[in-house]
Design a protein around this motif. Structure first.
Motif, PDB file in Angstrom:
ATOM      1  N   GLU A  74       6.516   8.226  -7.393  1.00 18.47           N
ATOM      2  CA  GLU A  74       7.729   8.120  -8.208  1.00 18.47           C
ATOM      3  C   GLU A  74       8.571   9.382  -8.135  1.00 18.47           C
ATOM      4  O   GLU A  74       9.804   9.329  -8.148  1.00 18.47           O
ATOM      5  N   THR A  78      12.636   9.667  -7.287  1.00 17.57           N
ATOM      6  CA  THR A  78      13.614  10.343  -8.135  1.00 17.57           C
ATOM      7  C   THR A  78      14.321  11.455  -7.359  1.00 17.57           C
ATOM      8  O   THR A  78      15.550  11.603  -7.443  1.00 17.57           O
ATOM      9  N   PHE A 126      10.640  -0.855  -6.687  1.00 17.58           N
ATOM     10  CA  PHE A 126      10.669  -0.743  -8.155  1.00 17.58           C
ATOM     11  C   PHE A 126      10.994   0.690  -8.578  1.00 17.58           C
ATOM     12  O   PHE A 126      11.880   0.924  -9.411  1.00 17.58           O
ATOM     13  N   SER A 127      10.300   1.675  -7.999  1.00 18.64           N
ATOM     14  CA  SER A 127      10.486   3.064  -8.413  1.00 18.64           C
ATOM     15  C   SER A 127      11.865   3.594  -8.023  1.00 18.64           C
ATOM     16  O   SER A 127      12.514   4.300  -8.803  1.00 18.64           O
ATOM     17  N   THR A 129      14.538   1.793  -7.625  1.00 23.28           N
ATOM     18  CA  THR A 129      15.509   1.118  -8.477  1.00 23.28           C
ATOM     19  C   THR A 129      15.555   1.757  -9.858  1.00 23.28           C
ATOM     20  O   THR A 129      16.641   1.987 -10.416  1.00 23.28           O
ATOM     21  N   GLN A 130      14.383   2.067 -10.413  1.00 25.79           N
ATOM     22  CA  GLN A 130      14.354   2.738 -11.714  1.00 25.79           C
ATOM     23  C   GLN A 130      15.139   4.047 -11.679  1.00 25.79           C
ATOM     24  O   GLN A 130      15.931   4.346 -12.573  1.00 25.79           O
ATOM     25  N   GLY A 134      18.822   4.416 -13.503  1.00 27.64           N
ATOM     26  CA  GLY A 134      18.914   5.427 -14.554  1.00 27.64           C
ATOM     27  C   GLY A 134      20.091   6.353 -14.323  1.00 27.64           C
ATOM     28  O   GLY A 134      20.838   6.698 -15.253  1.00 27.64           O
ATOM     29  N   ALA A 177      15.729  -7.999 -12.710  1.00 24.38           N
ATOM     30  CA  ALA A 177      16.567  -6.817 -12.898  1.00 24.38           C
ATOM     31  C   ALA A 177      18.020  -7.203 -13.107  1.00 24.38           C
ATOM     32  O   ALA A 177      18.743  -6.552 -13.879  1.00 24.38           O
ATOM     33  N   TYR A 181      19.923  -5.641 -16.189  1.00 18.46           N
ATOM     34  CA  TYR A 181      20.907  -4.598 -15.892  1.00 18.46           C
ATOM     35  C   TYR A 181      22.332  -5.121 -15.868  1.00 18.46           C
ATOM     36  O   TYR A 181      23.291  -4.329 -15.858  1.00 18.46           O
TER      37      TYR A 181
END
Length: 259
Positions: A74, A78, A126-127, A129-130, A134, A177, A181
């Motif tokens: 993750e 980021t 998934f990670s 996209t998070q 954000g 999502a 979203y």
């Protein structure tokens, strides 16, 4: 850049494309650059290919940067988005293309084999996209996320149980999502390619290429540009009311009757 007049205008936008060292990923990154977007071209091991791609884009007046990251973690997902923000000042579009497609029969598959594919193809999306969403929400950006799924997400092939399951899950993740979203103006879709041409495929798998061409109403394999242009469309204002959708780009193979 050449080809810009044929595409929706993405001038001023920034796209992050994962797995840009592959044939499809490189095609996606190129088409975003041709549409005028700044491009973050992600890679894990294919540094030489991605740097050649970035040089080609910048050599034709586009804006691109190569960024290495291991999307199994993750923190690196980021960091990838932070690199985009640091270099371009924003993130408007994410294309989750990074993935693997090993061939292995289900009976001999181990849990570790399964996890390797699911983590690479699904958990990384998934990670990423998070992290991207954000960033979009904090900036108030009406951004887009596009997962590269596959026609195997609804029509699996032998030896691809883990791959097909991961791609089916990507389609459902995008729909979920899109629901959550959408109120923030963020659209999430999938593109499901069929068989896409890459150098050497005719020599490595002649019978498969011939079968696919015979099954495709349009009579050919896909090109990286076909997938890239679908992604550009979904990231553009032309698709402003499209979310939670799986766009199949397969030359018509899935339209063929199976009986």
């Amino acid at each position: 850049m050449s080809g810009r007049s044929q595409l929706p205008d993405l001038q001023g936008l920034v796209a992050v494309v994962t797995g840009a060292g592959g044939t499809v990923g490189g095609g996606i990154a190129w088409e975003f650059a041709c549409a005028g977007a700044g491009v973050i071209a992600h890679y894990r091991t294919s540094a030489e290919r991605v740097h050649r791609l970035v040089d080609r884009i910048t050599g034709q007046g586009g804006a691109a940067r190569a960024v290495a990251a291991d999307l199994a973690g993750e923190a690196d997902c980021t960091r990838l988005m932070e690199e985009a923000l640091s270099h371009f000042g924003r993130v408007d579009a994410l294309v989750n293309n990074a993935g693997i497609q090993p061939v292995q029969d289900l009976a001999s598959m181990t849990a570790d084999d399964w996890r390797a594919v699911v983590d690479t193809n699904l958990t990384s999306a998934f990670s990423c996209t998070q992290a991207a969403v954000g960033m979009m929400r904090r900036a108030g950006t009406a951004g887009t996320v596009t997962h590269i799924a596959s026609i195997e997400g609804s029509s699996p092939a032998p030896g691809h149980a883990h791959y097909a399951a991961s791609k089916a899950a990507l389609i459902q993740h995008a729909r979920a999502a899109a629901l959550e979203y959408g109120p923030y103006g963020i659209r999430v879709n999938t593109v499901s390619p069929g068989l896409v041409h890459r150098p050497g495929i005719e020599e490595e798998w002649p019978e498969g290429v011939e079968r696919y061409r015979g099954a495709a109403p349009l009579g050919r394999l896909g090109r990286p540009a076909d997938i890239g242009r679908a992604c550009v469309f979904l990231a553009s204002s032309m698709a402003a009311w499209v979310t939670g959708h799986d766009l199949v780009v397969d030359g018509g193979v899935m339209a063929r009757p199976t009986w």
